[in-house]
Design an enzyme around this catalytic site. Structure first.
Site, PDB file in Angstrom:
ATOM      1  N   TYR A 100      37.857   3.184  54.345  1.00 33.06           N
ATOM      2  CA  TYR A 100      39.257   3.129  53.903  1.00 33.06           C
ATOM      3  C   TYR A 100      40.170   2.673  55.035  1.00 33.06           C
ATOM      4  O   TYR A 100      41.144   1.954  54.814  1.00 33.06           O
ATOM      5  CB  TYR A 100      39.705   4.500  53.390  1.00 33.06           C
ATOM      6  CG  TYR A 100      39.235   4.783  51.985  1.00 33.06           C
ATOM      7  CD1 TYR A 100      39.477   3.862  50.970  1.00 33.06           C
ATOM      8  CD2 TYR A 100      38.558   5.943  51.667  1.00 33.06           C
ATOM      9  CE1 TYR A 100      39.041   4.100  49.682  1.00 33.06           C
ATOM     10  CE2 TYR A 100      38.123   6.196  50.379  1.00 33.06           C
ATOM     11  CZ  TYR A 100      38.372   5.265  49.389  1.00 33.06           C
ATOM     12  OH  TYR A 100      37.952   5.496  48.113  1.00 33.06           O
ATOM     13  N   GLU A 196      11.658  19.920  51.289  1.00 33.75           N
ATOM     14  CA  GLU A 196      12.336  18.733  50.746  1.00 33.75           C
ATOM     15  C   GLU A 196      13.440  19.139  49.776  1.00 33.75           C
ATOM     16  O   GLU A 196      14.563  18.668  49.865  1.00 33.75           O
ATOM     17  CB  GLU A 196      11.324  17.828  50.025  1.00 33.75           C
ATOM     18  CG  GLU A 196      11.972  16.654  49.295  1.00 33.75           C
ATOM     19  CD  GLU A 196      10.996  15.847  48.444  1.00 33.75           C
ATOM     20  OE1 GLU A 196       9.783  16.115  48.515  1.00 33.75           O
ATOM     21  OE2 GLU A 196      11.462  14.951  47.729  1.00 33.75           O
ATOM     22  N   ASP A 248       7.336  17.316  47.816  1.00 32.03           N
ATOM     23  CA  ASP A 248       6.654  17.033  46.551  1.00 32.03           C
ATOM     24  C   ASP A 248       5.406  16.225  46.838  1.00 32.03           C
ATOM     25  O   ASP A 248       5.352  15.482  47.818  1.00 32.03           O
ATOM     26  CB  ASP A 248       7.555  16.186  45.634  1.00 32.03           C
ATOM     27  CG  ASP A 248       8.604  17.016  44.920  1.00 32.03           C
ATOM     28  OD1 ASP A 248       8.473  18.248  44.934  1.00 32.03           O
ATOM     29  OD2 ASP A 248       9.561  16.421  44.377  1.00 32.03           O
TER      30      ASP A 248
END
Lengths: 367, 710
Positions: A100, A196, A248
């Site tokens: 910005y 995770e 996972d």
């Protein structure tokens, strides 16, 4: 605090050197050009001795008077300007705020300097690499997206934070965890478990797993951000905590582990500071479903992307250990992936009460 | 001179006979179980099904599936009839469509919630003779179009009587008709309903009334319906009709009380299509048998040569010989195996393609003017393919394209120089092209994905023409793709007549037409990009130099000699881009229409291409807009010249004496017509040679000729 003052000037000098490149080239009627190290697989090398991914020396020229690069060049100078402004004011900011701050419509036109943040983020990374300045040194922070709980005590802005007394929510890991911002006062844990998924971290935190096994629980909610990685590295280095990674069982999980262990391709220049070569992969392994009698129906069929990614991993230099090759190949043969959450199929507390205890007892992990 | 849109619905096949043989078989097989019905009992139940009863049960086949679609179908049938009748009589059609909400339970609902509507469609057509009115509007399968092979809108659905019947079924109200065949004739008012058992009209009311219209027909039907704007709405249908029929003036009074005026932008009637005999390749075996039964010709070879096109007496003899049947035998006596052999022989014989001058395409100029009138874009183009043949039926494919945002639309945000917010850039990419499909000038609004035209649009590689396209999707960008198939027999995929079947020959023609449109679009886009690219190259550096210098100056703590640095950088920029050369090229390389036939390009500076056409459309639109406020029905101050021109021209084409006397024609125009300008006189000059050319034997060059003329 005194060192901080010194560093600031060093970074600012580096930023100002960009302006010098433009001025010098203009005087010699040459095309102003920055050399920016390439952040891609083609320019990283795996250092086996150190166990790290290191950046090569290939550079890419970004010159002003080239139609394809002119805008990028202009954007680079603008971002450098904004970063030096931060240095002078001694403020930290976010990537989005930089976007910005540097966004405006170019005079006499309808063109914006930046249209989306996707244009300004890579420019900041370019500057980090080419100026060899860390993001923290540039005073840019990422979002806080990590949590920690366990027998650790921090000092943050003068406040004492005891992570064993923060309930099940824990302490939100700030994005800049350098010693001058976050001090580790005390740590009595035996090891660090990096999870995770936030959901599984919550499970462990709620079950007070850290208390029974005297460990630190850390999560980065997916791919861990720099702050989380850096904090894990500091705990590992300063308090000699072994680091175990719980992800996972899919190619993305493997990759998260490898990023924590060896560093990432994109941020190869930070491996030295972030990577934990001794980190161990505790699960979920593709051997676990059989060993822990997970029914086949809680698996998920590998999709095309998963398979392609797994094959890519097989070729990475840092996955060449025989154990890893067979780990990945086993997943491909079974054609299934398993989420950590699928352990709940056996029991809600299976992860806390059966899975991890057995893993730790059997020292069943991959290096 | 009936004004009837007879159906092509396969109703006859639902005659009771079809059901008879089937029950017979199971009866024999199942001798043991006692509870089964006997043939006698079954026979007692078997009786004739009237067409009207069949309709009552199967209205979805005819486009009356749901209230929204039913409203559209009713409007469509009435408008198609009005246009067909006017055109056949050689009158430039003025059509008024009005939808009104009928108050239910005492109070009127807003249009979006109302369930009952009155549809009124009025035209300035030839009118209908008194004794035919009841049968045309209240007897299914009655009319003039079914029995001939001639291009008309009216293959579409079962016709106005089905709409009337739908109204009768849902509201119980009769169809109200006013018709007048000329200013000297009286206007007749009828209220009719269908006797659904007998399929015969019931006349409730019949009287002469005073009517302000000198000639024409007005139909008014009350139906249950639902009015909703957007896709496949009445609004969309009329808008698309206006695009493909720029010679029609359409006034549409919406149920919200708005009046939309679609002005006439093309002041010529399309050339009247001609009727042809069936081509031997186009008929089925059963049809051949029927023709052999019904023929007036005494001999077999006579049937072949007189009832079919492109079969000479010599060829007819050859066919008979090859099929080993006597050319002189009575056609009625040919049966069974011999007939089948004859059919197969015909299909195997090489027969010249059917004549193609029976089809009346919209024409490139008219498509262009239709698109330009209704769609705001930057680039327009239109392509008419030469005639082609599928299964013995001649057809013509036409395609058109409107692309881009009109510059004055783009200019709006530019004026206040508003800085762009994030995401505002990509508006072009999110939009997908729209396909508008037509069969014999009638818009097809349903079943887009089943239609050959839509498939051809998908399979065209638009990327080659500078347009984005994801795999298996429509091309991206602000674009309207127009595809029209004109044929004596449009092969629809189903009875509901919503999608064109996928014949290879048709698909190929559509693809070729689309590619030509695409090629022109590609030229336009590339030319525009090149011009923009040059501009960018030059400007990019100038713009960025300012930014870079300012940023460097700030980095250096405001100590830089800014002007000096700027000058140095600008010098480098100029030497890198070739300096003045780029600037000069800029002025000359702006996109021009050269090499793009039948195209209009709208730029901020003005219009290029078929400028004459475009400016006429704008003028027309302006006049129409001012006339729109005037009472449409009361406008009786016509331009004699204009109307006369119309009737004169149409006469040789149709060869029918359907017009009202010329002297009175002056009073007949419903709407004030545009005064004849330079454009119309040029039309006049061009016009006479068209009918002549149509009669020349070589149809192929004939059809191409008008294309090359421009």
């Amino acid at each position: 605090m005194t060192t901080k003052q010194k560093k600031t000037t060093a970074v600012e000098k580096k930023l100002i050197s960009l302006a010098d490149i433009v001025v010098t080239a203009a005087e010699r009627s040459k095309d102003p050009t920055f050399a920016i190290p390439i952040r891609a697989l083609s320019n990283v090398a795996f250092n086996e001795r150190k166990g790290l991914i290191e950046m090569g020396s290939k550079k890419q020229a970004r010159s002003f008077f080239n139609v394809g690069m002119a805008k990028k060049f202009m954007q680079t100078v603008l971002v450098a300007d904004a970063l030096s402004e931060l240095q002078r004011a001694d403020l930290t900011t976010s990537l989005r705020e930089i976007y910005y701050r540097t966004k405006h419509t170019i005079k006499d036109s309808h063109e914006n300097t930046f249209d989306t943040q996707d244009e300004s983020d890579p420019v900041i990374e370019d500057l980090e690499v080419s100026l060899a300045a860390l993001r923290e040194e540039l005073h840019v922070r990422a979002e806080n997206s990590g949590s920690i709980v366990g027998p650790v005590v921090f000092a943050d802005d003068g406040d004492r934070v005891d992570c064993s007394k923060l309930g099940k929510g824990g302490y939100s890991v700030p994005s800049i965890v350098e010693p001058e911002y976050l001090e580790i006062r005390r740590c009595t844990a035996d090891f660090l478990l990096l999870v995770e998924k936030g959901t599984q971290w919550n499970r462990l935190s709620e079950d007070k797993f850290w208390r029974r096994y005297n460990c630190v629980l850390l999560t980065g909610n997916g791919q861990p951000p720099r702050g989380v990685r850096r904090l894990a590295r500091r705990l590992h280095e300063e308090y000699k905590l072994p680091v175990y990674v719980l992800v996972d069982n899919d190619p993305w999980g493997y990759y998260i582990y490898s990023v924590i262990k060896q560093g990432s391709i994109n941020l190869a220049f930070e491996s030295n500071r972030m990577a934990i070569p001794k980190a161990k992969f505790i699960g979920l392994s593709s051997a676990d479903p059989e060993r822990y009698e997970l029914p086949r129906n809680v698996g998920i069929k590998l999709n095309e992307k998963d398979i392609a990614r797994a094959k890519e991993l097989l070729n990475y230099q840092w996955f060449q250990k025989p154990a890893w090759q067979s780990e990945i190949k086993r997943m491909l043969t079974s054609g299934l992936k398993y989420e950590l959450d699928s352990l709940a199929n056996k029991d809600f507390q299976f992860l806390t009460k059966k899975y991890l205890p057995r893993k730790l007892k059997e020292k069943d992990w991959l290096d | 001179m009936s004004k009837k849109n007879a159906s092509t619905l396969p109703v006859p096949s639902v005659s009771p006979k079809t059901s008879a043989p089937e029950p017979a078989a199971p009866k024999k097989a199942a001798a043991k179980p006692a509870q089964l019905v006997t043939a006698v009992e079954m026979g007692a139940r078997q009786r004739e099904i009237s067409v009207s009863e069949f309709f009552t049960k199967n209205r979805h086949l005819l486009g009356f599936d749901n209230p929204r679609k039913a409203l559209l179908t009713c409007v469509k049938e009435a408008v198609d009839n009005a246009l067909d009748a006017s055109e056949e009589a050689g009158i430039l059609p003025d059509v008024m469509v009005q939808l009104e909400v009928v108050p239910t339970a005492g109070h009127a609902l807003p249009a979006s919630q109302a369930t009952r509507f009155r549809i009124t469609v009025m035209d300035n057509g030839p009118g209908i003779v008194r004794q035919q009115i009841p049968r045309i509007f209240a007897k299914l399968l009655y009319g003039s179009k079914f029995h001939r092979l001639r291009m008309s809108r009216g293959q579409q659905g079962i016709g106005i009587s089905a709409a009337g019947m739908y109204g009768q079924l849902t509201t119980g109200k009769p169809v109200k008709i006013i018709s007048r065949t000329g200013p000297k004739a009286p206007a007749h008012y009828f209220e009719v309903q269908i006797d659904t058992k007998k399929n015969e009209p019931l006349v409730h009311e019949n009287k002469q009334i005073k009517w302000e219209q000198p000639r024409g027909t007005q139909v008014s039907i009350e139906v249950e319906g639902r009015y909703q704007k957007g896709r496949a709405s009445v609004d969309e249908y009329l808008e698309q009709t206006s695009i493909a029929n720029p010679h029609v003036r359409l006034i549409y009074k919406t149920p919200d009380g708005e009046t939309k005026d679609f002005p006439r932008t093309y002041h010529e009637l399309p050339p009247a299509p001609r009727e042809i005999k069936p081509h031997p390749y186009g008929i089925e075996f059963g049809m051949l048998l029927k023709m052999l039964q019904d023929t007036k010709s005494p001999s077999l070879s006579g049937v072949l040569s007189s009832d079919f096109c492109r079969v000479s007496p010599q060829l007819a003899e050859d066919i008979c010989k090859a099929a080993k049947v006597s050319p002189t035998m009575k056609p009625r006596d040919l049966k069974g195996h011999a007939a089948e052999t004859l059919y197969q022989t015909i299909q195997a014989t090489k027969i010249m393609a059917p004549p193609t001058n029976c089809i009346s395409p919209i024409g490139e100029k008219a498509i262009l003017s239709g698109l330009y009138k209704q769609i705001k874009g930057e680039f327009y183009t239109a392509v008419s393919r030469p005639p082609a043949v599928y299964r013995g039926n001649p057809f013509i494919i036409e395609a058109g394209l409107a692309y881009g945002h009109r510059p004055d639309d783009q200019a709006k945000p530019k004026q206040p120089a508003m800085p762009k917010a994030e995401g505002e850039h990509e508006e072009d990419n999110s939009e997908l092209a729209r396909v508008i499909r037509y069969a014999n000038r009638v818009p097809l609004l349903y079943q887009q994905s089943a239609c050959a035209t839509f498939k051809a649009v998908l399979s065209t590689t638009w990327k080659n023409y500078g347009v984005t396209q994801s795999r298996g999707a429509l091309p991206g960008g602000p674009m309207v793709i127009f595809v029209h198939m004109a044929s004596v027999w449009v092969p629809f995929t189903s009875e509901s007549k919503e999608a064109i079947a996928d014949y290879d020959e048709i698909q190929k023609e559509i693809t070729l037409a689309l590619r030509e449109c695409g090629r022109r679009l590609g030229l336009f886009i590339r030319r525009r990009e090149r011009a923009a690219g040059e501009y960018r190259r030059r400007n990019i550096f100038e713009l960025y130099i300012e930014e870079v210098v300012e940023a460097c100056n700030r980095l250096k703590g405001g100590t830089l000699p800014k002007e000096k640095l700027k000058a140095q950088l600008q010098k480098i920029a100029t030497s890198r881009t070739g300096g003045m050369k780029t600037d000069e090229a800029l002025g000359k390389t702006s996109a021009g229409p050269e090499g793009l036939p039948h195209s209009i390009i709208v730029t901020a500076e003005g219009i290029e291409g078929d400028v004459e056409l475009a400016s006429h459309i704008e003028a027309d639109a302006a006049t129409a807009a001012s006339a729109a406020d005037a009472d449409l029905l009361g406008a009786t101050e016509p331009k004699a010249k204009a109307t006369k021109r119309t009737t004169n021209k149409a006469k040789p084409a149709t060869g029918k004496s359907t017009q009202a006397p010329k002297g009175k024609a002056a009073q007949m125009a419903l709407f004030v017509e545009k005064p004849a300008t330079g454009k119309t006189s040029s039309d006049k000059a061009k016009r006479p040679d068209k009918p002549n050319k149509r009669n020349t034997p070589d149809t192929r060059t004939n059809a191409v000729a008008p294309r090359e003329k421009k």
